[in-house]
Design an enzyme around this catalytic site. Structure first.
Site, PDB file in Angstrom:
ATOM      1  N   SER A 107       0.809  -1.217   0.000  1.00 36.15           N
ATOM      2  CA  SER A 107       0.000   0.000   0.000  1.00 36.15           C
ATOM      3  C   SER A 107       0.842   1.267   0.000  1.00 36.15           C
ATOM      4  O   SER A 107       1.538   1.552  -0.955  1.00 36.15           O
ATOM      5  CB  SER A 107      -0.953  -0.039   1.202  1.00 36.15           C
ATOM      6  OG  SER A 107      -1.863   1.018   1.182  1.00 36.15           O
ATOM      7  N   ASP A 246      -2.814   6.220  -3.417  1.00 36.33           N
ATOM      8  CA  ASP A 246      -1.608   5.660  -2.810  1.00 36.33           C
ATOM      9  C   ASP A 246      -1.124   4.497  -3.666  1.00 36.33           C
ATOM     10  O   ASP A 246      -1.625   4.262  -4.768  1.00 36.33           O
ATOM     11  CB  ASP A 246      -1.859   5.236  -1.358  1.00 36.33           C
ATOM     12  CG  ASP A 246      -2.864   4.090  -1.235  1.00 36.33           C
ATOM     13  OD1 ASP A 246      -3.622   3.858  -2.196  1.00 36.33           O
ATOM     14  OD2 ASP A 246      -2.892   3.428  -0.181  1.00 36.33           O
ATOM     15  N   ASP A 248      -1.394   1.297  -3.835  1.00 34.55           N
ATOM     16  CA  ASP A 248      -2.286   0.259  -4.372  1.00 34.55           C
ATOM     17  C   ASP A 248      -3.652   0.812  -4.746  1.00 34.55           C
ATOM     18  O   ASP A 248      -4.563   0.069  -5.087  1.00 34.55           O
ATOM     19  CB  ASP A 248      -2.416  -0.916  -3.399  1.00 34.55           C
ATOM     20  CG  ASP A 248      -3.161  -0.566  -2.127  1.00 34.55           C
ATOM     21  OD1 ASP A 248      -3.210   0.628  -1.770  1.00 34.55           O
ATOM     22  OD2 ASP A 248      -3.691  -1.494  -1.477  1.00 34.55           O
ATOM     23  N   ASP A 250      -6.181   2.248  -3.168  1.00 35.96           N
ATOM     24  CA  ASP A 250      -7.423   2.126  -2.395  1.00 35.96           C
ATOM     25  C   ASP A 250      -7.634   3.325  -1.473  1.00 35.96           C
ATOM     26  O   ASP A 250      -8.595   3.376  -0.724  1.00 35.96           O
ATOM     27  CB  ASP A 250      -7.457   0.818  -1.590  1.00 35.96           C
ATOM     28  CG  ASP A 250      -6.385   0.733  -0.516  1.00 35.96           C
ATOM     29  OD1 ASP A 250      -5.511   1.626  -0.449  1.00 35.96           O
ATOM     30  OD2 ASP A 250      -6.400  -0.252   0.258  1.00 35.96           O
TER      31      ASP A 250
END
Length: 450
Positions: A107, A246, A248, A250
């Site tokens: 992430s 960010d 990833d 999400d």
């Protein structure tokens, strides 16, 4: 729930080359997951299949190959999506009727870290009991099914295109983004080859930054964790709005044309107000312990129920499902709209904000004008190992005194850090000076004395 050794609130995560994020562990995890997941797939559906996606970290190649080998050895077919946002794996797992999806990502962390997390066939985080079964199977000896039962692997060549169309489907057909200048910052992460296309295909004039990943620059000075780069680009381009994701994709942060940054609480409010303006009923919204008190107060003024969950989008979603509510999120920018997707999605959340703005004709500042965010002051203090701060009489007295002073015009939050031996002391109040004074009272408590 039993104490878990490997799985945290968001899968397995750590430094590459450490105890868990290495090739051997990924191989064992893939094999263990394959054995457990194979029991979840009805025999009449044939060999079960799992989708693997990743972000742009250099270590993703290693972990992807190891997971693939372990799953194949357990008799699971593997579909490879390549670099793609975490919420895309949640969607594709459900759309392709697969037994599970796996995301290789850490992430918002730097490239030296990585992680592995799972989605269920329904496009949601795996239930705790399934993760615990996988944990138990990791310690068992590695094996291999017979050659005739080995899993096959193939690439899903149109994974990005499928997800782009899914994102666009959450934006109303009668609207478009023509005439808007939008800066999109993908954090050199998983959405680098997806996010710009979504907004461009909806008609916006898109400027992309953070879309040149090299395996090492993910989240480095760009993205939702570093929105100052986006703010500068928005102002330099004369853009209407900037969207930061960010690593990833999400998580979402937004900057308006003046360079003002809007966090998750403000964006969630913009979405909820848009739904109400559109004539929809919003029964309740879930936030977290960190959601600004001003958001809670505004929900109350609007007649909308509000509940706080523990920090973590997993817990937000659990609370939403338990109550049958459609909207929830975190101040950090994890926003969930269950009328659009089964998980938090930065791109889709941005589209819901833009939907509200296009329908109302308002700017983002005007959309959230009635939300009064309370000044917040937080201090971290050392916490001795094993100390039960919850039972500290002096701290309890100080908290009660601060709450009396606030008289419903703010709140006190005391919680232990989940990653370091510190106690977080936070006060929110209508007035910044009142919040500062309250925190000083809490910090003055000697935690070493009972």
């Amino acid at each position: 729930m039993s104490q878990r050794k490997y799985f945290g609130t968001d899968g397995v995560r750590g430094e590459v080359g450490g105890a868990t994020i290495n090739a051997e562990f990924a191989l064992r995890l893939g094999y263990a997951a394959g054995r457990v997941l194979s029991r979840l797939s009805p025999p009449e559906r044939g060999r079960p299949a799992v989708l693997i996606g990743k972000d742009t970290r250099i270590s993703g190649y290693m972990l992807e190959s190891a997971l693939e080998a372990g799953l194949s050895a357990a008799g699971i077919d593997v579909l490879l999506a390549g670099p793609i946002p975490t919420p895309a794996i949640a969607y594709l797992t459900r759309a392709l009727r697969l037994v599970a999806g796996i995301v290789i990502s850490a992430s918002h962390n730097p490239y030296q870290d990585n992680g592995i997390k799972f989605f269920s066939a329904q496009g949601m985080k795996l239930p705790d009991e399934i993760e615990e079964q996988i944990e138990a199977a990791i310690s068992e000896p590695l094996g291999c099914v017979g050659s005739e039962a080995l899993g096959r692997a193939r690439r899903v060549d149109d994974a990005a295109g499928r997800y782009i169309e899914f994102c666009k489907s959450t934006f109303p057909n009668e609207l478009d983004l023509s005439g808007m200048k939008i800066v999109v910052d993908a954090a050199h992460g998983a959405a680098y080859n997806v996010a710009p296309h979504v907004f461009r295909e909806l008609g916006a004039d898109v400027y992309a930054i953070g879309c040149q990943p090299d395996g090492f620059n993910i989240n480095e000075g760009v993205g939702a964790l570093h929105p100052e780069a986006l703010a500068a680009e928005v102002q330099a381009r004369g853009a209407d709005i900037g969207i930061a994701l960010d690593g990833d994709a999400d998580r979402l942060q937004v900057v308006d044309g003046s360079g003002r940054l809007y966090n998750g609480d403000e964006l969630l409010y913009a979405i909820v107000r848009g739904r109400i303006d559109d004539g929809q009923r919003v029964e309740g919204v879930v936030g977290t312990l960190m959601t600004n008190f001003g958001f809670e107060k505004r929900m109350g003024d609007m007649g909308i129920s509000f509940e706080r969950a523990k920090v973590g989008d997993r817990y937000v979603l659990e609370a939403m499902l338990e109550r049958g509510w459609l909207y929830g999120g975190e101040s950090s920018g994890h926003l969930i709209c269950l009328d659009c997707h089964t998980t938090g999605d930065g791109i889709i959340a941005a589209l819901q904000v833009l939907t509200a703005l296009r329908r109302s004709g308002r700017t983002l500042a005007e959309q959230v004008a009635e939300l009064k965010m309370y000044p917040q002051k937080m201090v971290n203090v050392p916490l001795a190992p094993g100390m039960r701060w919850q039972d500290h009489a002096g701290l309890a007295r100080a908290r009660a005194a601060v709450e009396d002073q606030l008289a419903g015009r703010g709140r006190v939050l005391i919680r232990a850090s989940g990653t370091e031996p510190k106690l977080r002391l936070m006060v929110e109040a209508e007035d910044a000076a009142l919040a500062e004074r309250g925190v000083r009272q809490l910090v003055a408590v000697d935690l070493a004395k009972a």
